[in-house]
Write a protein that holds these residues in place. Sequence first.
Motif, PDB file in Angstrom:
ATOM      1  N   GLU A 119       0.766  -1.323   0.482  1.00  0.00           N
ATOM      2  CA  GLU A 119       0.082   0.230   0.513  1.00  0.00           C
ATOM      3  C   GLU A 119       0.991   1.065   0.147  1.00  0.00           C
ATOM      4  O   GLU A 119       1.870   0.848   0.663  1.00  0.00           O
TER       5      GLU A 119
ATOM      6  N   ARG B 189      -4.233   5.644  -0.471  1.00  0.00           N
ATOM      7  CA  ARG B 189      -5.135   5.899   0.420  1.00  0.00           C
ATOM      8  C   ARG B 189      -4.951   7.039   1.747  1.00  0.00           C
ATOM      9  O   ARG B 189      -3.632   7.040   1.567  1.00  0.00           O
TER      10      ARG B 189
ATOM     11  N   SER C 136      -9.646   4.767   0.207  1.00  0.00           N
ATOM     12  CA  SER C 136      -8.447   4.856  -1.177  1.00  0.00           C
ATOM     13  C   SER C 136      -8.863   5.682  -1.697  1.00  0.00           C
ATOM     14  O   SER C 136     -10.134   5.807  -2.668  1.00  0.00           O
TER      15      SER C 136
END
Length: 233
Positions: A42, A218, A232
Amino acid sequence: MYDYLCYTKTIIEVQNIVKEYTLGGTVFRALRGLNLKIDQGEFVSIVGKSGSGKSTLMHIIGLLDRPSSGSALFAGKETGHLADAELAKLRSNEIGFVFQSFNLLARTSTLDNVLLPAVYTTKNYEVKQKALDLLARVGLSDKLKNTPAQLSGGQQQRVAIARALMNDPAIILADEPTGNLDTKSGQEVLKLLEDLHQEGKTIVIVTHDDDVASNANRIVRLMDGEIVYDKSI
């Protein structure tokens, strides 16, 4: 790399964490029962105004501090029971830090600053070659002998990013990485972080700047020690 990363996709998780400080006899609660998960790969921005708790949260997920209560997990394993030496080893091996103030050694060359995380290795040639490769990647092959005072702010931050990558960490934590940079240098640093994300690195940026935060995929917004937004984009 930390063995448990082979078995879980969640690299950072905090569960109902509270962080309290005592200031002048008064208890100040910086984090208020906060829950957060960050998965491998991420690109997350933790954003909020001064006093929102974002730096406190970064210190906890970066294993620089412990919560007053609640659980802080790395790759699914509770870290609260780990001794300080174990936490230091985990930080050194799995977390790369990039700070607003760069945190470079003032009288040390660019090359030696990048080599610092690997100071205890015995594979001297391989380590030096890796540092040279990283400095080439960030465009500083011609600055190997320069001290920080001989570099611009943007160059110093690129040295810091190269240093953060020396031990091939699982996650990069960047605390206000563009805070001391002009616009062009800041964009170059953000592009480097985006490139690392594209290669599979987990990137977490802590910032007060919504424009910087928008570079992530995000956004987690803090206010008064609580998460008020997590989406997100």
